[in-house]
Design a protein around this motif. Structure first.
Motif, PDB file in Angstrom:
ATOM      1  N   LYS A  68      14.329  -9.150   2.049  1.00 16.64           N
ATOM      2  CA  LYS A  68      14.194  -9.969   0.825  1.00 16.64           C
ATOM      3  C   LYS A  68      14.358  -9.139  -0.438  1.00 16.64           C
ATOM      4  N   THR A  69      14.021  -7.885  -0.380  1.00 13.59           N
ATOM      5  CA  THR A  69      13.938  -7.103  -1.614  1.00 13.59           C
ATOM      6  C   THR A  69      14.901  -5.926  -1.687  1.00 13.59           C
ATOM      7  N   PHE A  70      15.666  -5.679  -0.637  1.00 12.56           N
ATOM      8  CA  PHE A  70      16.529  -4.495  -0.632  1.00 12.56           C
ATOM      9  C   PHE A  70      17.458  -4.456  -1.840  1.00 12.56           C
ATOM     10  N   TYR A  71      18.062  -5.590  -2.156  1.00 11.25           N
ATOM     11  CA  TYR A  71      19.041  -5.612  -3.259  1.00 11.25           C
ATOM     12  C   TYR A  71      18.379  -5.794  -4.626  1.00 11.25           C
ATOM     13  N   LYS A  72      17.063  -6.000  -4.644  1.00 11.26           N
ATOM     14  CA  LYS A  72      16.356  -6.176  -5.918  1.00 11.26           C
ATOM     15  C   LYS A  72      15.665  -4.899  -6.380  1.00 11.26           C
ATOM     16  N   ALA A  73      15.346  -4.026  -5.449  1.00 12.32           N
ATOM     17  CA  ALA A  73      14.492  -2.875  -5.746  1.00 12.32           C
ATOM     18  C   ALA A  73      15.287  -1.580  -5.886  1.00 12.32           C
ATOM     19  N   LYS A  74      14.728  -0.677  -6.677  1.00 16.68           N
ATOM     20  CA  LYS A  74      15.301   0.661  -6.781  1.00 16.68           C
ATOM     21  C   LYS A  74      14.983   1.431  -5.498  1.00 16.68           C
ATOM     22  N   LYS A  75      15.838   2.382  -5.159  1.00 14.83           N
ATOM     23  CA  LYS A  75      15.645   3.132  -3.917  1.00 14.83           C
ATOM     24  C   LYS A  75      14.281   3.804  -3.843  1.00 14.83           C
ATOM     25  N   GLU A  76      13.807   4.319  -5.003  1.00 14.53           N
ATOM     26  CA  GLU A  76      12.529   5.022  -5.001  1.00 14.53           C
ATOM     27  C   GLU A  76      11.330   4.088  -4.831  1.00 14.53           C
ATOM     28  N   SER A  77      11.582   2.770  -4.825  1.00 15.08           N
ATOM     29  CA  SER A  77      10.499   1.810  -4.641  1.00 15.08           C
ATOM     30  C   SER A  77      10.073   1.674  -3.184  1.00 15.08           C
ATOM     31  N   PHE A  78      10.919   2.116  -2.267  1.00  8.96           N
ATOM     32  CA  PHE A  78      10.590   1.994  -0.849  1.00  8.96           C
ATOM     33  C   PHE A  78       9.746   3.203  -0.428  1.00  8.96           C
ATOM     34  N   TYR A  79       8.522   2.918  -0.040  1.00 10.56           N
ATOM     35  CA  TYR A  79       7.557   3.979   0.246  1.00 10.56           C
ATOM     36  C   TYR A  79       7.546   4.271   1.739  1.00 10.56           C
ATOM     37  N   LEU A  80       7.934   5.499   2.109  1.00  6.33           N
ATOM     38  CA  LEU A  80       8.074   5.871   3.513  1.00  6.33           C
ATOM     39  C   LEU A  80       7.282   7.145   3.806  1.00  6.33           C
ATOM     40  N   PRO A  81       5.962   7.045   3.837  1.00  6.50           N
ATOM     41  CA  PRO A  81       5.132   8.247   4.051  1.00  6.50           C
ATOM     42  C   PRO A  81       5.114   8.682   5.511  1.00  6.50           C
ATOM     43  N   ASP A  82       4.641   9.895   5.717  1.00 10.65           N
ATOM     44  CA  ASP A  82       4.420  10.392   7.066  1.00 10.65           C
ATOM     45  C   ASP A  82       3.245   9.632   7.675  1.00 10.65           C
ATOM     46  N   PHE A  83       3.089   9.751   8.973  1.00 10.59           N
ATOM     47  CA  PHE A  83       1.945   9.128   9.647  1.00 10.59           C
ATOM     48  C   PHE A  83       0.783  10.111   9.694  1.00 10.59           C
ATOM     49  N   ASP A  84      -0.421   9.580   9.705  1.00 10.05           N
ATOM     50  CA  ASP A  84      -1.621  10.412   9.722  1.00 10.05           C
ATOM     51  C   ASP A  84      -2.623   9.794  10.696  1.00 10.05           C
ATOM     52  N   ILE A  85      -2.325   9.916  11.975  1.00  9.86           N
ATOM     53  CA  ILE A  85      -3.112   9.254  13.006  1.00  9.86           C
ATOM     54  C   ILE A  85      -4.082  10.242  13.649  1.00  9.86           C
ATOM     55  N   GLY A  86      -5.368   9.915  13.603  1.00  9.62           N
ATOM     56  CA  GLY A  86      -6.382  10.755  14.223  1.00  9.62           C
ATOM     57  C   GLY A  86      -6.981  10.084  15.450  1.00  9.62           C
ATOM     58  N   GLU A  87      -7.969  10.719  16.007  1.00 12.41           N
ATOM     59  CA  GLU A  87      -8.653  10.161  17.172  1.00 12.41           C
ATOM     60  C   GLU A  87      -9.820   9.282  16.719  1.00 12.41           C
ATOM     61  N   ASN A  88      -9.993   8.142  17.358  1.00 15.05           N
ATOM     62  CA  ASN A  88     -11.122   7.237  17.095  1.00 15.05           C
ATOM     63  C   ASN A  88     -11.186   6.750  15.652  1.00 15.05           C
ATOM     64  N   ASP A  89     -10.024   6.586  15.025  1.00 20.64           N
ATOM     65  CA  ASP A  89      -9.978   6.130  13.642  1.00 20.64           C
ATOM     66  C   ASP A  89     -10.104   4.607  13.523  1.00 20.64           C
ATOM     67  N   ARG A  90      -9.884   3.894  14.612  1.00 21.38           N
ATOM     68  CA  ARG A  90      -9.894   2.432  14.572  1.00 21.38           C
ATOM     69  C   ARG A  90     -11.253   1.910  14.100  1.00 21.38           C
ATOM     70  N   ALA A  91     -11.221   0.905  13.225  1.00 19.97           N
ATOM     71  CA  ALA A  91     -12.448   0.333  12.676  1.00 19.97           C
ATOM     72  C   ALA A  91     -13.257  -0.375  13.760  1.00 19.97           C
TER      73      ALA A  91
END
Length: 437
Positions: A68-91
């Motif tokens: 929906k937004t690819f052609y509306k947004a600037k490239k820098e608007s797409f946030y693609l961070p690394d993952f940060d998964i630990g043990e027993n983090d689930r709520a």
């Protein structure tokens, strides 16, 4: 989840051995999110990649992830961070009764009424004196796992600096000139979108023992507010205003003070139905009990351990009968398939339960968050659906829905509310958009 991400990364490295770590990281993020959103096997997504150029691959995956937004947004608007998964983090989504095992206190609170009440309420807790909360935090490393057990720890302190302050509106948004009375820090509810899980650095609940010291005309100096007729003060920024009221009895002092100061409007902002103290005290028109409300589906799937919409509205009815005004906050509005019908149902329910003449205000705000919260939501609620929508980095560095989507939300909800009550006060929260909605 950790294994799935690792598998995606390995498959991409094997298919594109010349790509560096950062490129593989971004492609892993995109493949993972596409797989999750559309229930497609990651292997199939990777197999379907025919391009060899990184930029072309990324563009192709971005189009698929953000149709929906690819052609509306600037490239820098797409946030693609690394993952940060630990043990027993689930709520932990089990209903939590507040019964702290460990109670930490500073020496200056032992003569307070709250400290005495806590001693009587929790006789089996281990009480430990600390020099200061600041020093305690230096010596005790915070983690998501510890945050998940925050209900086990209570900190009793004397607040010195942050009891009363102006609402920290985001730069560039319309400010409603709200002033905050800080009555605690931390919450037992498990709302998947809650900013506290990415903001809080204390693995426990903090309660101030010196609230009465700050309930004076000299210290409470709210900002004049033309929209709401009276200067407006409220609690509920860093904790739910009523969730601990049966323990703290903060409402005793607050209601008494604002009954005597009718030229200031005070708001208890809550999702709770913990209103017994309020009903005993009896209210006044300038004291507003307001509920965060949402579509039923959002409450059921995302606001874990909270009362149902019907329970919140029944509590509102009881508060009106006791002399209080009420308010409602559609904040955050969260997009999902069928959101229009879901929010329409809630609006109709509000006006079925509540006579509009008792409603002081209704606010609307779409889901937004600090970019860092995205990773926290992923690890604490790996099955979440709210992050499957198309969030973009906005003017304030927060992740938001695209501007035209937000405008559509506001127009739709405001129109429905005005059909029910043309005169009710409506305002947008943390939003730069202006115009005739």
């Amino acid at each position: 989840m950790k294994e799935k991400i690792s598998s995606i990364s390995t498959d991409l490295q094997q298919k594109f051995p010349k790509f560096g770590i950062n490129k593989i990281r971004e492609l892993t993020r995109l493949v993972f999110e596409i797989s999750k959103k559309y229930s497609v096997a990651p292997e199939k997504i990777i197999d379907e990649i025919t391009e060899k150029d990184y930029e072309k691959i990324k563009e192709s995956l971005l189009k698929r992830r953000y149709p929906k937004t690819f052609y509306k947004a600037k490239k820098e608007s797409f946030y693609l961070p690394d993952f940060d998964i630990g043990e027993n983090d689930r709520a932990d989504l089990s209903q939590k009764k507040f019964n702290p095992k460990n109670i930490y206190y500073t020496n200056d609170v032992v003569t307070s009424a709250l400290y005495s009440r806590i001693k009587k309420l929790f006789p089996n807790a281990v009480f430990t004196e600390i020099e200061s909360l600041k020093n305690f935090l230096k010596e005790n490393k915070f983690s998501t796992v510890k945050y998940n057990k925050r209900h086990e720890n209570l900190f009793l302190i004397n607040e010195k600096y942050d009891f009363f302050k102006k609402c920290p509106c985001t730069k560039g948004v319309n400010c409603c000139n709200y002033s905050i009375l800080n009555i605690g820090f931390g919450c037992l509810y498990e709302c998947e979108y809650c900013f506290l899980q990415g903001y809080q650095n204390v693995a426990g609940i903090i309660l101030p023992c010196n609230l009465p010291d700050f309930l004076t005309r000299e210290k409470i100096k709210p900002i004049d507010n033309k929209i709401f007729f009276l200067p407006r003060v409220g609690s509920g920024e860093f904790t739910d205003s009523l969730i601990f009221d049966d323990v703290t009895h903060f409402s005793d002092d607050i209601v008494k003070f604002f009954k005597e100061n009718k030229d200031i409007s005070f708001e208890f902002k809550t999702k709770s139905t913990n209103i017994d103290n309020l009903l005993k005290l009896g209210g006044n028109e300038n004291i507003v009990v307001s509920w965060s409300v949402n579509a039923k589906k959002i409450i059921e799937e995302n606001e874990h351990c909270t009362p149902s919409p019907e329970e919140r509205l029944k509590a509102a009815q009881a508060c009106i009968k006791a002399g209080y005004s009420v308010g409602f906050h559609f904040d955050p509005v969260i997009l999902y398939d069928g959101w229009r019908d879901g929010y329409k149902e809630t609006i109709e329910m509000i006006f079925d339960f509540i006579d509009a003449k008792h409603i002081k205000w209704i606010s609307i705000g779409s889901l937004r968050m600090a970019a860092s919260l995205k990773k926290v939501i992923e690890v604490r609620f790996p099955d979440n659906k709210i992050m499957d929508e198309e969030f973009l980095l906005s003017h304030d560095g927060k992740l938001r829905y695209e501007e035209s989507e937000r405008t559509e939300i506001y127009k739709y909800l405001i129109n429905l509310i005005k059909q029910k009550s043309p005169s009710v006060t409506i305002y947008l929260c943390m939003e730069k958009l202006q115009g005739d909605f």
